[in-house]
Scaffold this active site. Structure first.
Site, PDB file in Angstrom:
ATOM      1  N   PRO A  72       0.810  -1.230   0.000  1.00 50.18           N
ATOM      2  CA  PRO A  72       0.000   0.000   0.000  1.00 50.18           C
ATOM      3  C   PRO A  72       0.841   1.276   0.000  1.00 50.18           C
ATOM      4  O   PRO A  72       1.884   1.354   0.652  1.00 50.18           O
ATOM      5  CB  PRO A  72      -0.823  -0.123   1.285  1.00 50.18           C
ATOM      6  CG  PRO A  72      -0.936  -1.598   1.503  1.00 50.18           C
ATOM      7  CD  PRO A  72       0.376  -2.169   1.056  1.00 50.18           C
ATOM      8  N   CYS A  73       0.339   2.266  -0.744  1.00 48.59           N
ATOM      9  CA  CYS A  73       1.111   3.487  -0.952  1.00 48.59           C
ATOM     10  C   CYS A  73       0.664   4.658  -0.085  1.00 48.59           C
ATOM     11  O   CYS A  73       1.343   5.679  -0.037  1.00 48.59           O
ATOM     12  CB  CYS A  73       1.013   3.904  -2.421  1.00 48.59           C
ATOM     13  SG  CYS A  73      -0.648   4.478  -2.910  1.00 48.59           S
ATOM     14  N   GLN A  74      -0.477   4.531   0.602  1.00 51.85           N
ATOM     15  CA  GLN A  74      -1.090   5.716   1.204  1.00 51.85           C
ATOM     16  C   GLN A  74      -0.153   6.482   2.130  1.00 51.85           C
ATOM     17  O   GLN A  74      -0.120   7.721   2.113  1.00 51.85           O
ATOM     18  CB  GLN A  74      -2.362   5.318   1.975  1.00 51.85           C
ATOM     19  CG  GLN A  74      -3.510   4.877   1.092  1.00 51.85           C
ATOM     20  CD  GLN A  74      -3.505   3.376   0.847  1.00 51.85           C
ATOM     21  OE1 GLN A  74      -2.470   2.707   0.962  1.00 51.85           O
ATOM     22  NE2 GLN A  74      -4.661   2.831   0.510  1.00 51.85           N
ATOM     23  N   LEU A  76       3.044   6.562   2.026  1.00 50.50           N
ATOM     24  CA  LEU A  76       4.247   7.000   1.323  1.00 50.50           C
ATOM     25  C   LEU A  76       3.938   8.069   0.287  1.00 50.50           C
ATOM     26  O   LEU A  76       4.838   8.744  -0.208  1.00 50.50           O
ATOM     27  CB  LEU A  76       4.909   5.811   0.621  1.00 50.50           C
ATOM     28  CG  LEU A  76       5.479   4.737   1.555  1.00 50.50           C
ATOM     29  CD1 LEU A  76       5.724   3.451   0.785  1.00 50.50           C
ATOM     30  CD2 LEU A  76       6.764   5.216   2.205  1.00 50.50           C
TER      31      LEU A  76
END
EC number: 2.1.1.37
Length: 380
Positions: A72-74, A76
């Site tokens: 998951p990128c949230q 970052l």
């Protein structure tokens, strides 16, 4: 047949990009709704839906050639809260890494590990998160390098993403796949700056990957637009006029220029909060007519759903982008089954990895490395 594990699998877009020459041995995603879509497109033999923290090494069969993780990128993302790898969502990298470490302890660690995420990973916590990822790879006996690949090279969508490619120390890398120094467009200024922050021990494991540039993209955003959109309706003239009324003078000028183009022009619109001439924050509609779409994003509200504007002479029409169009912008074929819900389908595609980017990496990097080592093993 090369084998792989697919973590944070979503709708299986990494699997689609790897292609039929690869065998999926295990897949995992936390999202039950995405799991339904994954099974509909790929079957239910390999997927385990649930928290990655609950997966044990014994759940992973055999020894895979490659482990793919689009974690998951949230936390970052530049638009996120900045928690980075300590965040609840992006921090799931660590349970994934615990699994890789356990497999290595059992002498069945993947020959290659690929991590995919937003480019904000490079600068998160002033570069410390990227240093942590590099340190994790080094300590587990992987040489590694990174590339930034924009999907716009392959598809009419602006979508730069970071790919960290690790190769186990005992796996030979053909010398033609390595460069002596950073190369454009794959090693951006931001990536080079992140590399400079790595400690000496990690730099000693670093590889500058050499990757050919693909042929010039021919498809434009207009080529992917449905003539009869599914699941969405055209806005009323009043709604389109309201949308145009949210544009600044600069963006309205783009619409007027599109009217004079002599062909149908398709522009992508996102609504963003911007200060007006008096410094007051207002919602603005920003449009682009450069034949590519803005980056698809996971919708967290109405403003993050992309609107398209079709200009044909003096006629201007607008509507939400359809979910089939979002799938095309990710490189998925029209045969790919999407969720019936608009929000779920947009969430699925906006969270994914562009299929032709994965195929390019597989064809020019993963497969030559693994193919070379397969020949060595056979000869031995």
């Amino acid at each position: 047949m090369r084998s792989f594990y697919e973590f944070f699998a979503g709708g299986g877009m990494a699997r689609a990009g790897l292609g039929s020459g690869w065998q999926c041995m295990f897949a995992n995603d936390f999202d039950l709704k995405k799991g339904v879509v994954y099974r509909r497109n790929w079957g239910d033999d390999e997927l385990r839906t649930g928290d990655i923290r609950a997966i044990m090494p014994s759940d992973l069969p055999g020894m895979a050639d490659l482990a793919w993780a689009s974690f998951p990128c949230q936390d970052l993302s530049l638009a996120g809260g900045g928690a980075g790898l300590k965040g609840e969502r992006s921090g799931t990298f660590w349970p994934f890494w615990d699994l890789m470490s356990s497999l290595n302890a059992e002498k069945r660690g993947p020959r290659m590990i690929v991590l995919e995420n937003v480019c904000g990973t490079l600068s998160s916590h002033s570069g410390k998160d990227f240093v942590a990822i590099g340190g994790a790879l080094r300590k587990q006996g992987y040489r590694f390098g990174a590339l930034v690949v924009d999907a716009a090279l392959f598809l009419p969508q602006s979508r730069p993403r970071l790919f960290v490619v690790g190769v186990r120390d005992d796996v030979a890398v053909p010398p033609e796949l390595l460069a002596e120094k950073a190369q454009d467009p794959w090693h951006t200024k931001q990536l080079r700056a992140a590399y400079e922050k790595l400690p000496a021990a990690a730099k000693a494991k670093w590889l500058w990957w050499r990757l050919p540039k693909p042929p010039q993209r021919s498809a434009s955003l207009a080529d992917l637009i449905e003539k009869e959109p599914t699941g969405v309706e055209w806005h009323s003239p009043a709604e389109t006029e309201k949308l145009l009324g949210m544009m600044s003078a600069i963006n309205l000028a783009k619409v007027e220029k599109a009217k004079l183009a002599g062909r149908v022009m398709v522009g992508g619109v996102y609504k963003r909060t911007r200060p007006n001439e008096d410094g007051v924050k207002v919602q603005r509609a920003e449009i682009r007519f450069d034949d590519i779409s803005g980056c698809l994003r996971t919708p967290a509200g109405g403003s993050s759903r992309q609107v398209i504007v079709v200009v044909d002479g003096d006629q201007v029409r607008s509507r939400l982008i359809s979910t089939r169009e979002t799938a095309r912008l990710m490189g998925l074929p029209d045969s790919y089954h999407l969720p019936p819900s608009y929000n779920e389908a947009y969430h699925l595609t906006g969270d994914g990895v562009a299929v032709p980017v994965v195929r390019h990496l597989a064809h020019h990097l993963f497969e030559p490395i693994l193919g070379s080592n397969n020949r060595v093993r056979e000869a031995a």
